[in-house]
Design a protein around this motif. Structure first.
Motif, mmCIF file in Angstrom:
data_model
loop_
_atom_site.group_PDB
_atom_site.id
_atom_site.type_symbol
_atom_site.label_atom_id
_atom_site.label_comp_id
_atom_site.label_asym_id
_atom_site.label_seq_id
_atom_site.Cartn_x
_atom_site.Cartn_y
_atom_site.Cartn_z
ATOM 1 N N TRP A 44 -7.782 0.258 2.901
ATOM 2 C CA TRP A 44 -6.515 -0.281 3.385
ATOM 3 C C TRP A 44 -6.808 -1.507 4.243
ATOM 4 C CZ3 TRP A 44 -1.768 0.671 1.805
ATOM 5 C CH2 TRP A 44 -1.448 1.921 1.244
ATOM 6 N N ARG A 77 0.535 -3.858 4.947
ATOM 7 C CA ARG A 77 -0.591 -3.047 4.482
ATOM 8 C C ARG A 77 -0.842 -3.343 3.011
ATOM 9 N NH1 ARG A 77 -0.092 3.162 5.333
ATOM 10 N NH2 ARG A 77 -2.360 3.081 5.330
ATOM 11 N N LEU A 79 -3.472 -1.797 -0.158
ATOM 12 C CA LEU A 79 -4.544 -0.938 -0.634
ATOM 13 C C LEU A 79 -5.270 -1.685 -1.730
ATOM 14 C CD1 LEU A 79 -5.781 1.976 -0.460
ATOM 15 C CD2 LEU A 79 -4.369 2.517 -2.455
#
Length: 225
Positions: A44, A77, A79
């Motif tokens: 992340w 965020r 990923l």
């Protein structure tokens, strides 16, 4: 009884990019060592939208990375899956840790520093791991070491995150035939991608199977063969 160790070292993994964009914090979700030289990390990246844009604009030039793929995009965020170069492989100490019986619990990086929280069976194991870091040219800075009482989760080598995901998957019928909840639905409950959920389940299964089929002498010797 075992220990929790908190330590840091200057990992080469994405270091140039992290130093260029210190406002982004990297949290490791899964490490995937590969003996053929295609090791990967699922991480992340957290920060402001401007910092994240700059981070991923800079990442292709990082000498520790050969490729990356953004798997999920959330507010502030991202990923992503990162494939490591030979230089990046030097900072991947997962197999070294497993060999001496150490379980990583949390790995977080920002700026020039990578911070670890790990379960350590004894001081000798920590010393062996520290020596292996030195052999890789990685400085090792122990910040904190304290004793913990072993519980059922620690006996199986599960992290708290793996335990929570496995428990919820079991309760929700994920392991029933047919499944009563999909991978995507379960991932949504934990606010992660289906790829990250699968990685957590895989590592949790692996930890339990190692505990079930290995004796104390060989538990870590045969890991990841």
């Amino acid at each position: 009884m075992s220990f929790i160790a908190e330590f840091a070292f200057s990992s080469p993994i994405m270091r140039a990019t992290r130093q260029d964009v210190p406002g982004v914090t990297i949290t490791v979700e899964d490490e995937q060592p590969d003996r053929t030289g295609e090791s990967k990390l699922i991480v992340w990246a957290t920060g402001t939208e401007d910092d994240l844009e700059r981070f991923f604009r800079t990442l292709p030039t990082d000498p520790s990375v050969t490729a990356f793929e953004i798997l999920s995009t959330l507010s502030e965020r991202r990923l992503c899956r990162v494939t490591l170069s030979d230089d990046g492989e030097r900072g991947l100490t997962y197999v070294d840790a497993i060999d001496v019986g150490i379980t990583f619990l949390d790995i977080e990086s920002s700026g020039s520093e990578t911070r670890y929280r790990a379960q350590v069976p004894n001081r000798d194991a920590l010393s062996q791991y520290r020596e292996r870091c030195a052999e890789r040219g990685l400085s090792f800075d122990l910040r904190r070491l304290y004793r913990i009482e072993a519980d059922e989760t620690e006996q199986y080598g599960l992290t708290s995150r793996q335990r929570d995901v496995l428990r919820r998957a079991l309760d929700a019928g994920y392991f029933e035939v047919p499944r009563e909840i999909s991978t995507e639905e379960l991932a949504d409950e934990f606010d992660i991608s289906s790829q990250a959920l699968s990685a957590l389940l895989r590592r949790g299964h692996r930890a339990i199977l190692r505990s079930a089929f290995s004796d104390p002498e060989s538990e870590y010797r045969d890991a990841d063969r």
